[in-house]
Scaffold this motif. Sequence first.
Motif, PDB file in Angstrom:
ATOM      1  N   GLY A   1     -58.215 -68.162  30.388  1.00 22.49           N
ATOM      2  CA  GLY A   1     -57.871 -67.350  29.226  1.00 22.49           C
ATOM      3  C   GLY A   1     -56.781 -66.343  29.551  1.00 22.49           C
ATOM      4  N   VAL A   2     -56.869 -65.729  30.727  1.00 22.71           N
ATOM      5  CA  VAL A   2     -55.833 -64.784  31.163  1.00 22.71           C
ATOM      6  C   VAL A   2     -54.509 -65.523  31.341  1.00 22.71           C
ATOM      7  CG1 VAL A   2     -55.124 -63.207  33.000  1.00 22.71           C
ATOM      8  CG2 VAL A   2     -57.525 -63.280  32.283  1.00 22.71           C
ATOM      9  N   TYR A   3     -54.558 -66.658  32.005  1.00 19.78           N
ATOM     10  CA  TYR A   3     -53.344 -67.437  32.216  1.00 19.78           C
ATOM     11  C   TYR A   3     -52.744 -67.927  30.899  1.00 19.78           C
ATOM     12  CZ  TYR A   3     -53.279 -67.631  37.307  1.00 19.78           C
ATOM     13  OH  TYR A   3     -53.163 -67.305  38.632  1.00 19.78           O
ATOM     14  N   ARG A   4     -53.589 -68.230  29.919  1.00 23.20           N
ATOM     15  CA  ARG A   4     -53.072 -68.683  28.625  1.00 23.20           C
ATOM     16  C   ARG A   4     -52.196 -67.607  27.997  1.00 23.20           C
ATOM     17  NH1 ARG A   4     -57.557 -69.968  26.801  1.00 23.20           N
ATOM     18  NH2 ARG A   4     -57.451 -72.126  27.533  1.00 23.20           N
ATOM     19  N   GLU A   5     -52.665 -66.358  28.073  1.00 26.62           N
ATOM     20  CA  GLU A   5     -51.889 -65.252  27.507  1.00 26.62           C
ATOM     21  C   GLU A   5     -50.569 -65.077  28.261  1.00 26.62           C
ATOM     22  OE1 GLU A   5     -52.515 -60.522  26.338  1.00 26.62           O
ATOM     23  OE2 GLU A   5     -54.220 -61.751  26.988  1.00 26.62           O
ATOM     24  N   LEU A   6     -50.619 -65.148  29.581  1.00 25.39           N
ATOM     25  CA  LEU A   6     -49.398 -65.033  30.380  1.00 25.39           C
ATOM     26  C   LEU A   6     -48.456 -66.205  30.120  1.00 25.39           C
ATOM     27  CD1 LEU A   6     -50.917 -63.925  33.821  1.00 25.39           C
ATOM     28  CD2 LEU A   6     -49.643 -62.487  32.211  1.00 25.39           C
ATOM     29  N   ALA A   7     -49.026 -67.407  30.020  1.00 24.84           N
ATOM     30  CA  ALA A   7     -48.211 -68.619  29.869  1.00 24.84           C
ATOM     31  C   ALA A   7     -47.435 -68.617  28.563  1.00 24.84           C
ATOM     32  CB  ALA A   7     -49.094 -69.853  29.965  1.00 24.84           C
ATOM     33  N   GLU A   8     -48.086 -68.223  27.470  1.00 26.74           N
ATOM     34  CA  GLU A   8     -47.409 -68.249  26.172  1.00 26.74           C
ATOM     35  C   GLU A   8     -46.190 -67.339  26.179  1.00 26.74           C
ATOM     36  OE1 GLU A   8     -50.470 -67.253  23.429  1.00 26.74           O
ATOM     37  OE2 GLU A   8     -51.445 -69.224  23.551  1.00 26.74           O
TER      38      GLU A   8
ATOM     39  N   SER B   1     -41.890 -48.424  32.772  1.00 28.02           N
ATOM     40  CA  SER B   1     -41.240 -47.626  31.734  1.00 28.02           C
ATOM     41  C   SER B   1     -42.243 -46.910  30.842  1.00 28.02           C
ATOM     42  CB  SER B   1     -40.333 -48.515  30.879  1.00 28.02           C
ATOM     43  OG  SER B   1     -41.096 -49.501  30.197  1.00 28.02           O
ATOM     44  N   GLY B   2     -43.538 -47.096  31.133  1.00 28.58           N
ATOM     45  CA  GLY B   2     -44.562 -46.375  30.389  1.00 28.58           C
ATOM     46  C   GLY B   2     -44.950 -46.997  29.067  1.00 28.58           C
ATOM     47  N   SER B   3     -44.710 -48.310  28.905  1.00 29.86           N
ATOM     48  CA  SER B   3     -45.114 -48.982  27.664  1.00 29.86           C
ATOM     49  C   SER B   3     -45.994 -50.183  27.992  1.00 29.86           C
ATOM     50  CB  SER B   3     -43.884 -49.437  26.871  1.00 29.86           C
ATOM     51  OG  SER B   3     -43.050 -50.258  27.675  1.00 29.86           O
ATOM     52  N   PRO B   4     -47.208 -49.917  28.514  1.00 26.70           N
ATOM     53  CA  PRO B   4     -48.082 -51.013  28.953  1.00 26.70           C
ATOM     54  C   PRO B   4     -48.595 -51.841  27.800  1.00 26.70           C
ATOM     55  CG  PRO B   4     -49.260 -48.934  29.010  1.00 26.70           C
ATOM     56  CD  PRO B   4     -47.835 -48.600  28.695  1.00 26.70           C
ATOM     57  N   PRO B   5     -48.917 -53.127  28.066  1.00 24.60           N
ATOM     58  CA  PRO B   5     -49.470 -54.007  27.038  1.00 24.60           C
ATOM     59  C   PRO B   5     -50.979 -53.828  26.910  1.00 24.60           C
ATOM     60  CG  PRO B   5     -49.202 -55.210  29.058  1.00 24.60           C
ATOM     61  CD  PRO B   5     -48.723 -53.809  29.321  1.00 24.60           C
ATOM     62  N   ASP B   6     -51.617 -54.814  26.342  1.00 18.34           N
ATOM     63  CA  ASP B   6     -53.067 -54.815  26.120  1.00 18.34           C
ATOM     64  C   ASP B   6     -53.842 -54.432  27.383  1.00 18.34           C
ATOM     65  OD1 ASP B   6     -55.551 -55.646  24.707  1.00 18.34           O
ATOM     66  OD2 ASP B   6     -55.547 -57.157  26.282  1.00 18.34           O
ATOM     67  N   SER B   7     -54.800 -53.520  27.252  1.00 16.62           N
ATOM     68  CA  SER B   7     -55.528 -53.005  28.409  1.00 16.62           C
ATOM     69  C   SER B   7     -56.431 -54.052  29.044  1.00 16.62           C
ATOM     70  CB  SER B   7     -56.361 -51.781  28.003  1.00 16.62           C
ATOM     71  OG  SER B   7     -57.273 -52.127  26.975  1.00 16.62           O
ATOM     72  N   ALA B   8     -56.948 -55.016  28.241  1.00 17.27           N
ATOM     73  CA  ALA B   8     -57.810 -56.057  28.803  1.00 17.27           C
ATOM     74  C   ALA B   8     -57.018 -56.923  29.784  1.00 17.27           C
ATOM     75  CB  ALA B   8     -58.397 -56.916  27.689  1.00 17.27           C
ATOM     76  N   LEU B   9     -55.771 -57.230  29.458  1.00 17.58           N
ATOM     77  CA  LEU B   9     -54.920 -58.001  30.359  1.00 17.58           C
ATOM     78  C   LEU B   9     -54.638 -57.206  31.628  1.00 17.58           C
ATOM     79  CD1 LEU B   9     -53.224 -60.570  30.810  1.00 17.58           C
ATOM     80  CD2 LEU B   9     -51.312 -59.372  29.726  1.00 17.58           C
ATOM     81  N   LEU B  10     -54.336 -55.936  31.484  1.00 23.58           N
ATOM     82  CA  LEU B  10     -54.072 -55.089  32.657  1.00 23.58           C
ATOM     83  C   LEU B  10     -55.284 -55.030  33.574  1.00 23.58           C
ATOM     84  CD1 LEU B  10     -52.105 -52.032  31.238  1.00 23.58           C
ATOM     85  CD2 LEU B  10     -51.225 -54.001  32.493  1.00 23.58           C
ATOM     86  N   LYS B  11     -56.464 -54.940  33.003  1.00 20.52           N
ATOM     87  CA  LYS B  11     -57.686 -54.897  33.799  1.00 20.52           C
ATOM     88  C   LYS B  11     -57.879 -56.167  34.589  1.00 20.52           C
ATOM     89  CE  LYS B  11     -62.679 -54.115  33.447  1.00 20.52           C
ATOM     90  NZ  LYS B  11     -63.824 -53.879  32.521  1.00 20.52           N
ATOM     91  N   ALA B  12     -57.588 -57.308  33.977  1.00 19.85           N
ATOM     92  CA  ALA B  12     -57.750 -58.603  34.649  1.00 19.85           C
ATOM     93  C   ALA B  12     -56.779 -58.773  35.820  1.00 19.85           C
ATOM     94  CB  ALA B  12     -57.549 -59.729  33.644  1.00 19.85           C
ATOM     95  N   LEU B  13     -55.607 -58.142  35.733  1.00 21.63           N
ATOM     96  CA  LEU B  13     -54.565 -58.328  36.731  1.00 21.63           C
ATOM     97  C   LEU B  13     -54.452 -57.173  37.708  1.00 21.63           C
ATOM     98  CD1 LEU B  13     -51.779 -59.616  34.298  1.00 21.63           C
ATOM     99  CD2 LEU B  13     -53.295 -61.005  35.718  1.00 21.63           C
TER     100      LEU B  13
END
Length: 401
Positions: free
Chosen positions: A95-102, A385-397
């Motif tokens: 699921g994490v890779y799917r988000e990165l892949a798209e 640059s201080g504009s992080p994406p979705d926090s769930a993705l950041l937590k996984a990585l």
Amino acid sequence: MGLMTAYYLAGEGAAVTVLEKGRLPAGSSYGNAGLIVPSHLQPLCSPGNVREGLRHLLNPTGPFSIHLSPNLRRWAWLAGFVRNSTAAHVNYAAGVYRELAERSLALHDELARKAGSVYEYAREGLLCLYETRQALEAAAREAEELTRAGRPARILDERAVREMVPAAAPSVIGGVLQEPDGKLQPAAFVSWLADQVRRAGGHILEETEVFGASFAGKAVRRLQTTKGPVEADQVVLAAGAWTGRVAAMLGRPLPVEAAKGFSITYDRPSGAPSLPLLLEEARVAVTPFADSLRLAGVLELAGLDDRLSSARIHAMERDLRRSLPGLGSLKVREVWRGFRPCTPDGLPFIGRLRRPQNVWVATGHATKGIFLGPVTGELTARLLSGSPPDSALLKALHPNR
């Protein structure tokens, strides 16, 4: 990963310096298969790969092998790898890779529009070939799931495979065409990226190896390199398989293991396929380029041991000849080996370390590096640059997970 991060940061006006211990293009960014694979979302750690590793434990020419050693850090890494090799974790990581892949696929398309035909980017599909009925049936079920998920995969019978790949052996009984997938010429891609970084005002210091650091409080202020000291406000650690070693130097060891891979590049033969192939039973990729053909594969968990094995190379060539006997005469241009950076849970490290607090990490993509480079660079640049994406993705990585 370093060049992609520099590309996006320099594009935003940041002052960027890339330190490269070799000469570009180098490392696994140079000699890999060059595959763009949104259809391949499984992490390296999986029940199947653990079984494969155990099966080939004493086989020096197996497609996935583990070299046992007294190194306690590697044993700890292997324990984590086995612990994460569950069906539940595979689904989570996919699921994490799917988000990165798209996102990475969209960025690759965007980069290729800018570059033109410079690095032979093409998305005309990836054909997976099978020689056993059991493997083909399992692949067909997976293809149906991929199609339902919006990533078209077409099942081909023996006749259809032969029409697409006349060089295929009679033992090849079918295949699956992963339609969104494709390829690029990795060395040309890296060289183009380096040019873009320089044109945007970034600096690239080649043959510059980091061997120490100076600190101010909880932050790195100066890196000691073989070309003299380099000062920085922020440091992005994208050292591939050497990340664990460099991170330890900065006071924060990271569990990144080196998995050695091999490739053999030939002058393009008369029977070269028109699109990239995966020979599934042999676990090797065959990628056609304008004037060459590359055979790449093997995953050898052996640390940073860069020895070449003639038995390993001969086994890869035997697999190629067995599966594609109609290629024609093959003239070797280059035999290569390099190291993929692997984490124990199969997901990359992207994010900031707790300490030193100005060190960011972008590594650990195993076999997906050339494909996930753009999204990793964009994501790291956004974090800086201080504009992080979705926090769930950041937590996984997150590298501190």
